[in-house]
Design a protein around this motif. Structure first.
Motif, PDB file in Angstrom:
ATOM      1  N   ASP A  54     -29.082  51.950 -20.384  1.00 55.82           N
ATOM      2  CA  ASP A  54     -29.945  50.954 -21.030  1.00 55.82           C
ATOM      3  C   ASP A  54     -30.552  50.001 -20.005  1.00 55.82           C
ATOM      4  OD1 ASP A  54     -29.512  52.054 -23.480  1.00 55.82           O
ATOM      5  OD2 ASP A  54     -28.290  50.414 -24.277  1.00 55.82           O
ATOM      6  N   LEU A  55     -29.751  49.584 -19.027  1.00 53.56           N
ATOM      7  CA  LEU A  55     -30.284  48.729 -17.966  1.00 53.56           C
ATOM      8  C   LEU A  55     -31.392  49.455 -17.204  1.00 53.56           C
ATOM      9  CD1 LEU A  55     -27.097  47.118 -16.331  1.00 53.56           C
ATOM     10  CD2 LEU A  55     -28.776  45.967 -17.773  1.00 53.56           C
ATOM     11  N   ALA A  56     -31.117  50.703 -16.828  1.00 56.34           N
ATOM     12  CA  ALA A  56     -32.087  51.478 -16.048  1.00 56.34           C
ATOM     13  C   ALA A  56     -33.359  51.748 -16.835  1.00 56.34           C
ATOM     14  CB  ALA A  56     -31.455  52.798 -15.606  1.00 56.34           C
ATOM     15  N   ARG A  57     -33.218  52.029 -18.117  1.00 59.22           N
ATOM     16  CA  ARG A  57     -34.404  52.303 -18.934  1.00 59.22           C
ATOM     17  C   ARG A  57     -35.302  51.071 -19.025  1.00 59.22           C
ATOM     18  NH1 ARG A  57     -32.019  54.637 -22.639  1.00 59.22           N
ATOM     19  NH2 ARG A  57     -32.569  56.771 -22.063  1.00 59.22           N
ATOM     20  N   GLU A  58     -34.697  49.897 -19.144  1.00 59.49           N
ATOM     21  CA  GLU A  58     -35.481  48.672 -19.200  1.00 59.49           C
ATOM     22  C   GLU A  58     -36.136  48.387 -17.849  1.00 59.49           C
ATOM     23  OE1 GLU A  58     -37.312  45.220 -20.503  1.00 59.49           O
ATOM     24  OE2 GLU A  58     -36.412  46.866 -21.648  1.00 59.49           O
ATOM     25  N   VAL A  59     -35.429  48.631 -16.767  1.00 61.31           N
ATOM     26  CA  VAL A  59     -36.000  48.461 -15.432  1.00 61.31           C
ATOM     27  C   VAL A  59     -37.211  49.380 -15.264  1.00 61.31           C
ATOM     28  CG1 VAL A  59     -35.616  48.947 -12.975  1.00 61.31           C
ATOM     29  CG2 VAL A  59     -33.935  47.634 -14.262  1.00 61.31           C
ATOM     30  N   CYS A  60     -37.056  50.640 -15.662  1.00 62.18           N
ATOM     31  CA  CYS A  60     -38.153  51.603 -15.544  1.00 62.18           C
ATOM     32  C   CYS A  60     -39.356  51.170 -16.372  1.00 62.18           C
ATOM     33  CB  CYS A  60     -37.689  52.991 -15.974  1.00 62.18           C
ATOM     34  SG  CYS A  60     -36.629  53.796 -14.752  1.00 62.18           S
ATOM     35  N   SER A  61     -39.095  50.634 -17.559  1.00 59.59           N
ATOM     36  CA  SER A  61     -40.183  50.156 -18.412  1.00 59.59           C
ATOM     37  C   SER A  61     -40.962  49.059 -17.698  1.00 59.59           C
ATOM     38  CB  SER A  61     -39.617  49.631 -19.736  1.00 59.59           C
ATOM     39  OG  SER A  61     -40.637  49.070 -20.525  1.00 59.59           O
ATOM     40  N   ARG A  62     -40.269  48.175 -17.021  1.00 58.88           N
ATOM     41  CA  ARG A  62     -40.914  47.057 -16.337  1.00 58.88           C
ATOM     42  C   ARG A  62     -41.629  47.504 -15.064  1.00 58.88           C
ATOM     43  NH1 ARG A  62     -37.588  41.570 -17.549  1.00 58.88           N
ATOM     44  NH2 ARG A  62     -36.866  42.138 -19.642  1.00 58.88           N
ATOM     45  N   LEU A  63     -41.148  48.593 -14.464  1.00 57.20           N
ATOM     46  CA  LEU A  63     -41.768  49.092 -13.238  1.00 57.20           C
ATOM     47  C   LEU A  63     -42.816  50.163 -13.499  1.00 57.20           C
ATOM     48  CD1 LEU A  63     -38.654  49.421 -10.860  1.00 57.20           C
ATOM     49  CD2 LEU A  63     -40.352  47.577 -10.940  1.00 57.20           C
ATOM     50  N   GLY A  64     -42.978  50.546 -14.763  1.00 59.01           N
ATOM     51  CA  GLY A  64     -43.951  51.575 -15.098  1.00 59.01           C
ATOM     52  C   GLY A  64     -43.519  52.965 -14.664  1.00 59.01           C
ATOM     53  N   LYS A  65     -42.213  53.217 -14.674  1.00 65.15           N
ATOM     54  CA  LYS A  65     -41.673  54.513 -14.270  1.00 65.15           C
ATOM     55  C   LYS A  65     -41.001  55.216 -15.441  1.00 65.15           C
ATOM     56  CE  LYS A  65     -40.946  53.531  -9.344  1.00 65.15           C
ATOM     57  NZ  LYS A  65     -41.772  54.657  -8.866  1.00 65.15           N
ATOM     58  N   THR A  66     -40.814  56.516 -15.297  1.00 63.64           N
ATOM     59  CA  THR A  66     -40.138  57.319 -16.306  1.00 63.64           C
ATOM     60  C   THR A  66     -38.718  57.601 -15.847  1.00 63.64           C
ATOM     61  OG1 THR A  66     -42.218  58.395 -16.934  1.00 63.64           O
ATOM     62  CG2 THR A  66     -40.161  59.485 -17.592  1.00 63.64           C
ATOM     63  N   LEU A  67     -37.741  57.255 -16.665  1.00 60.09           N
ATOM     64  CA  LEU A  67     -36.341  57.460 -16.301  1.00 60.09           C
ATOM     65  C   LEU A  67     -35.925  58.910 -16.529  1.00 60.09           C
ATOM     66  CD1 LEU A  67     -33.543  56.356 -15.488  1.00 60.09           C
ATOM     67  CD2 LEU A  67     -33.146  55.866 -17.927  1.00 60.09           C
ATOM     68  N   LYS A  68     -35.299  59.493 -15.519  1.00 59.26           N
ATOM     69  CA  LYS A  68     -34.691  60.814 -15.650  1.00 59.26           C
ATOM     70  C   LYS A  68     -33.224  60.685 -15.250  1.00 59.26           C
ATOM     71  CE  LYS A  68     -34.697  65.583 -13.936  1.00 59.26           C
ATOM     72  NZ  LYS A  68     -35.329  66.560 -13.012  1.00 59.26           N
ATOM     73  N   CYS A  69     -32.320  60.996 -16.171  1.00 62.41           N
ATOM     74  CA  CYS A  69     -30.888  60.942 -15.892  1.00 62.41           C
ATOM     75  C   CYS A  69     -30.431  62.304 -15.382  1.00 62.41           C
ATOM     76  CB  CYS A  69     -30.113  60.556 -17.147  1.00 62.41           C
ATOM     77  SG  CYS A  69     -30.504  58.889 -17.742  1.00 62.41           S
ATOM     78  N   GLN A  70     -29.935  62.339 -14.163  1.00 63.70           N
ATOM     79  CA  GLN A  70     -29.551  63.593 -13.518  1.00 63.70           C
ATOM     80  C   GLN A  70     -28.040  63.650 -13.280  1.00 63.70           C
ATOM     81  OE1 GLN A  70     -31.518  66.402 -12.548  1.00 63.70           O
ATOM     82  NE2 GLN A  70     -29.412  67.122 -12.452  1.00 63.70           N
ATOM     83  N   PRO A  71     -27.302  64.419 -14.094  1.00 59.82           N
ATOM     84  CA  PRO A  71     -25.858  64.569 -13.858  1.00 59.82           C
ATOM     85  C   PRO A  71     -25.611  65.222 -12.502  1.00 59.82           C
ATOM     86  CG  PRO A  71     -26.458  65.296 -16.062  1.00 59.82           C
ATOM     87  CD  PRO A  71     -27.734  65.106 -15.318  1.00 59.82           C
ATOM     88  N   ILE A  72     -24.617  64.721 -11.794  1.00 60.56           N
ATOM     89  CA  ILE A  72     -24.284  65.233 -10.465  1.00 60.56           C
ATOM     90  C   ILE A  72     -22.779  65.409 -10.334  1.00 60.56           C
ATOM     91  CG2 ILE A  72     -26.303  64.199  -9.322  1.00 60.56           C
ATOM     92  CD1 ILE A  72     -24.454  61.933  -8.370  1.00 60.56           C
ATOM     93  N   ASP A  73     -22.396  66.163  -9.303  1.00 51.15           N
ATOM     94  CA  ASP A  73     -20.984  66.259  -8.932  1.00 51.15           C
ATOM     95  C   ASP A  73     -20.652  64.952  -8.227  1.00 51.15           C
ATOM     96  OD1 ASP A  73     -18.536  66.688  -7.786  1.00 51.15           O
ATOM     97  OD2 ASP A  73     -19.064  68.584  -6.821  1.00 51.15           O
ATOM     98  N   TRP A  74     -19.787  64.140  -8.832  1.00 53.38           N
ATOM     99  CA  TRP A  74     -19.524  62.795  -8.305  1.00 53.38           C
ATOM    100  C   TRP A  74     -18.954  62.827  -6.890  1.00 53.38           C
ATOM    101  CZ3 TRP A  74     -21.759  58.657  -9.824  1.00 53.38           C
ATOM    102  CH2 TRP A  74     -21.277  57.387  -9.440  1.00 53.38           C
ATOM    103  N   SER A  75     -18.223  63.870  -6.570  1.00 49.34           N
ATOM    104  CA  SER A  75     -17.643  63.956  -5.232  1.00 49.34           C
ATOM    105  C   SER A  75     -18.700  64.255  -4.173  1.00 49.34           C
ATOM    106  CB  SER A  75     -16.548  65.027  -5.191  1.00 49.34           C
ATOM    107  OG  SER A  75     -17.079  66.308  -5.467  1.00 49.34           O
ATOM    108  N   ALA A  76     -19.914  64.664  -4.612  1.00 50.21           N
ATOM    109  CA  ALA A  76     -21.002  64.972  -3.671  1.00 50.21           C
ATOM    110  C   ALA A  76     -22.181  64.013  -3.865  1.00 50.21           C
ATOM    111  CB  ALA A  76     -21.464  66.416  -3.863  1.00 50.21           C
ATOM    112  N   LYS A  77     -21.909  62.834  -4.424  1.00 44.49           N
ATOM    113  CA  LYS A  77     -22.981  61.911  -4.791  1.00 44.49           C
ATOM    114  C   LYS A  77     -23.831  61.443  -3.609  1.00 44.49           C
ATOM    115  CE  LYS A  77     -19.416  58.319  -5.018  1.00 44.49           C
ATOM    116  NZ  LYS A  77     -18.340  59.294  -4.740  1.00 44.49           N
ATOM    117  N   GLU A  78     -23.211  61.189  -2.477  1.00 42.24           N
ATOM    118  CA  GLU A  78     -23.968  60.713  -1.319  1.00 42.24           C
ATOM    119  C   GLU A  78     -24.871  61.808  -0.768  1.00 42.24           C
ATOM    120  OE1 GLU A  78     -21.725  58.500   1.590  1.00 42.24           O
ATOM    121  OE2 GLU A  78     -20.297  57.850   0.055  1.00 42.24           O
ATOM    122  N   GLN A  79     -24.411  63.036  -0.815  1.00 43.05           N
ATOM    123  CA  GLN A  79     -25.236  64.159  -0.378  1.00 43.05           C
ATOM    124  C   GLN A  79     -26.442  64.326  -1.294  1.00 43.05           C
ATOM    125  OE1 GLN A  79     -23.124  67.882  -0.119  1.00 43.05           O
ATOM    126  NE2 GLN A  79     -24.973  69.072   0.264  1.00 43.05           N
TER     127      GLN A  79
END
Length: 256
Positions: A54-79
């Protein structure tokens, strides 16, 4: 004639690619563990929802961007972040000195702690009671880092079992395969409240933490745009409203 046709086709391809590039540049790709309620998880309709979402969606709305939620392997998040597959890690991401050095992180937006969850009938009340026990933990998480840092506590354990996410660990705790689970207090409290399961959080925590949003080290411009939007949301009450929706109270520490 064939040569002219090939040139025209090549030009059309360039235009098409440019169009795709423009569309992608407007996309804000958020990397997350999609089984981390209430920050980011799938609801009954398999839609990714949560406090961070919800925070990210509101930020995207204010920045004029489209939010895409991308599930990742948490142990490889930095990569995932460094290879450009995601724009940020925004999902109960605990900031440590090492992570701040490796990535461009925002200031804290939410406080947290690493806690120990046990069954209500376990008889455990303090960390020392967990000695000789089997403990579950999410691989690559700050809970794992907190346990590694608490050397005496770690050495007292019989076994540490790693899981890809916390929900499975809690399920194993319920059926007795584990004696305890070390995890984020925010997630543990929400799970207990929503599930009604007979779990207890030990009052003695392993480590206090702060959640932030991480970007690629060189991407400070996007980080600053996101943080400015969050500060605006804090000032106009939007952040408080989102927090109350998910936690029943204003837990936001944006700008504090």
């Amino acid at each position: 004639m064939k040569k002219i046709f090939k040139i025209a086709l090549a030009l059309l391809s360039v235009v098409a690619l440019a169009g795709c590039s423009k569309k992608n540049s407007n996309e804000f790709v958020l990397g997350l563990d999609d089984s981390f309620p209430p920050l980011g998880f799938r609801d009954a309709d398999n839609v990714i929802v949560g406090y961070d979402i919800d925070l990210a969606r509101e930020v995207c709305s204010r920045l004029g961007k489209t939010l895409k939620c991308q599930p990742i392997d948490w142990s490889a998040k930095e990569q995932e972040l460094n290879t450009g597959k995601i724009d940020c890690i925004w999902n109960g991401f605990t900031m440590t000195d090492e992570r701040k050095e490796a990535m461009a992180c925002t200031p804290a937006y939410l406080d947290n702690a690493q806690v120990v969850v046990v069954r209500g009938d376990s008889g455990f009340s303090k960390l020392s009671d967990i000695a000789g026990c089997v403990v579950g933990i999410q691989a690559g998480s700050s809970a794992q880092e907190a346990v590694d840092a608490a050397v005496e506590f770690k050495d007292s354990l019989k076994e540490i079992v790693e899981f890809s996410e916390n929900i499975t660990a809690l399920n194993d705790l319920q059926i007795g395969n584990l004696d305890a689970v070390v995890m984020d207090e925010v997630v543990a409290s929400y799970n207990i409240a929503q599930s009604g399961r007979d779990f207890v959080i030990l009052s003695e925590s392993l480590a206090p933490e702060e959640y932030g949003i991480a970007f690629k080290k060189s991407n400070t411009e996007l980080r600053d745009l996101v943080w400015t939007s969050l500060l605006e949301m804090e000032a106009d009450g939007t952040a408080a409203s989102i927090s109350e929706k998910w936690f029943g109270e204003n837990k936001s520490v944006i700008g504090k």
